[in-house]
Write an enzyme that holds these catalytic residues in place. Structure first.
Site, PDB file in Angstrom:
ATOM      1  N   ARG A  63       0.838  -1.206   0.000  1.00 31.16           N
ATOM      2  CA  ARG A  63       0.000   0.000   0.000  1.00 31.16           C
ATOM      3  C   ARG A  63       0.873   1.256   0.000  1.00 31.16           C
ATOM      4  NH1 ARG A  63      -1.975   1.872   4.511  1.00 31.16           N
ATOM      5  NH2 ARG A  63      -2.251  -0.202   5.418  1.00 31.16           N
ATOM      6  N   TYR A 116     -17.177  17.658 -14.394  1.00 32.05           N
ATOM      7  CA  TYR A 116     -17.588  16.254 -14.388  1.00 32.05           C
ATOM      8  C   TYR A 116     -18.534  16.021 -13.201  1.00 32.05           C
ATOM      9  CZ  TYR A 116     -17.313  11.311 -13.283  1.00 32.05           C
ATOM     10  OH  TYR A 116     -17.635  10.021 -12.946  1.00 32.05           O
ATOM     11  N   ASP A 187      -8.103  19.514 -13.791  1.00 31.57           N
ATOM     12  CA  ASP A 187      -8.447  18.175 -14.275  1.00 31.57           C
ATOM     13  C   ASP A 187      -8.146  18.178 -15.766  1.00 31.57           C
ATOM     14  OD1 ASP A 187      -9.661  15.896 -15.304  1.00 31.57           O
ATOM     15  OD2 ASP A 187     -11.308  15.932 -13.853  1.00 31.57           O
ATOM     16  N   LYS A 212      -9.555   7.108 -19.007  1.00 28.92           N
ATOM     17  CA  LYS A 212     -10.011   7.628 -20.310  1.00 28.92           C
ATOM     18  C   LYS A 212      -8.898   7.496 -21.346  1.00 28.92           C
ATOM     19  CE  LYS A 212     -13.489   8.925 -17.724  1.00 28.92           C
ATOM     20  NZ  LYS A 212     -14.599   8.049 -17.498  1.00 28.92           N
TER      21      LYS A 212
END
Ligand SMILES: Cc1ncc(COP(=O)(O)O)c(C=O)c1O
Length: 407
Positions: A63, A116, A187, A212
């Site tokens: 992690r 978004y 973004d 994306k």
């Protein structure tokens, strides 16, 4: 897309300028040594050998770090022209949550009203749980956005916005935000690092939904945060380690593989986007086409000045009368058009090799100011003639009989 970046591949000892379309192919590869693999390996291990004593190993636990992340993080950092490697996350939303964790308590955020929908929802959640105040702005209106920045802690920029494709004056807004003492997060999902590098303009943080364009094949969820400031990176790394939104090794490897073809995919999908926008610009079924690549688009001049391309997303508003919609249900008319698509897949998301279409207001979380009849097309890499023909055929098939007689 022929932009050169100052840093060479991570595996190359002599830094030199390479074009971005070379960098996407060459970054994050093992050194050129006899019998070395051409691609980095995947490390499947949740823990690493170490005793905790001096010289006993620094990795610790998966992690905290995973060697599979390193090549992708180095590649994304270089592509964004950052001083430091990126940090990868399990999704774009995880990356957005990490960026928002930089806000103090009871903070004020300035954000495009047409961001978004997930970003709009997470700030609403932070309002309810942590008192975050958000001022929603028309981010294409530089003066109004600058005014909203007074007393704000952070400016959030999407450009072009999802799904309205409004273009912000990114350098001017960064300057205004810094003058007001606010941190700037961009973004950059829709532009990708090949079309815009907001860190170069002075932004503090860039986030990506790597789901994306970076991954590009609609087969993986992944996010990334990129910064040039070591203190910010340390805070974001601490957040990722503690909150645990880490990407899996397979997903990380797939995203790097997808990145290899980003330049050719984007070149092709942008050309198709322009073809579709031009084909629909004067089509009687379409009230409005939104695409910054069209000279008539309000964002065209700004996008031409600050981006290296116009992107592969086109939003259109369907004339409900074309479909013979009854009453005020503009959304139903757009739904009929989407239902007649054949090659273009009706699905959410953008940035994959396959063209997708979606009426965005079908989502309750979408901003109410997004027209109900707006369809967002994400253009893929199919033959452009086939894609345009498919959309034109869907419009023809959706045409109401009485309209067909009149037409
Ligand atoms: C602009 C933008 N940012 C962030 C996200 C969220 O990314 P993810 O779905 O990978 O969590 C999306 C998803 O559609 C997006 O379009």
């Amino acid at each position: 897309m022929s932009e050169t970046h100052p840093t060479g591949p991570a595996s190359d000892s002599a830094p030199r300028s390479l074009a971005a379309d070379s960098l996407v192919v060459s970054l994050g590869r093992p050194p050129h040594e006899t019998d070395a693999p051409v691609n980095p390996s995947i490390t499947l291990s949740s823990t690493f050998v170490g005793t905790g004593g001096p010289g006993a190993g620094e990795k610790g636990y998966a992690r905290f770090t995973n060697p599979t992340w390193d090549p992708l993080e180095e590649a994304l950092g270089t592509l964004e022209q950052a001083e430091l490697p990126a940090l990868v996350f399990s999704s774009g939303m995880a990356a957005i949550a990490a960026a928002l964790s930089l806000l103090p308590r009871d903070a004020t955020l300035v954000m495009p009203q047409h961001s978004y929908s997930g970003s709009l929802s997470i700030v609403q959640d932070l309002h309810t749980r942590a008192g975050l105040i958000t001022r929603h702005v028309d981010v294409a209106d530089t003066d109004a956005t600058a005014e909203a920045l007074q007393g704000a802690d952070m400016l959030w920029i999407e450009s072009p916005t999802n799904p309205m494709l409004e273009v912000a004056d990114v350098p001017a807004l960064i300057e205004a935000a810094h003058a007001a003492g606010a941190l700037v997060v961009v973004d950059n999902t829709f532009a990708t690092p090949l079309l815009a590098n907001p860190l170069v303009d002075g932004a503090d943080v860039v986030v990506h939904s790597a789901t994306k364009y970076l991954g590009g094949h609609s087969d993986v969820l992944m996010g990334a945060v990129v910064v040039s400031d070591a203190g910010l990176r340390k805070r974001l790394l601490g957040y990722r380690t503690l909150h645990g939104a880490i990407p899996g090794p397979f997903e990380t490897w797939l995203t790097l593989r997808g990145l290899r073809t980003l330049a050719v995919r984007l070149e092709r999908s942008q050309a198709t986007a322009l073809r579709l926008a031009e084909a629909l610009e004067d089509h009687p079924a379409i009230e409005r086409v939104r695409y910054p690549g069209l000279p008539a688009d309000p964002g065209h001049a700004r996008a031409a000045a600050q981006m290296r391309g116009f992107g592969s997303i086109v939003s259109v508003e369907v004339d409900p009368a074309w479909v013979g919609a009854v009453g005020d249900d503009d959304g139903a008319a757009a739904d009929v058009v989407v239902s007649h698509l054949s090659l273009v897949t009706p699905a959410t998301s953008v940035g994959g090799v396959e063209s997708l279409a979606e009426r965005r207001r079908r989502h309750a979380a979408e901003a109410a100011t997004v027209p109900a009849n707006l369809i967002r097309f994400s253009l893929g890499i199919e033959n452009a003639d086939d894609v345009v023909a498919d959309v034109l055929a869907a419009l023809a098939a959706a045409r109401a009989p009485e309209r067909a007689v009149k037409a």
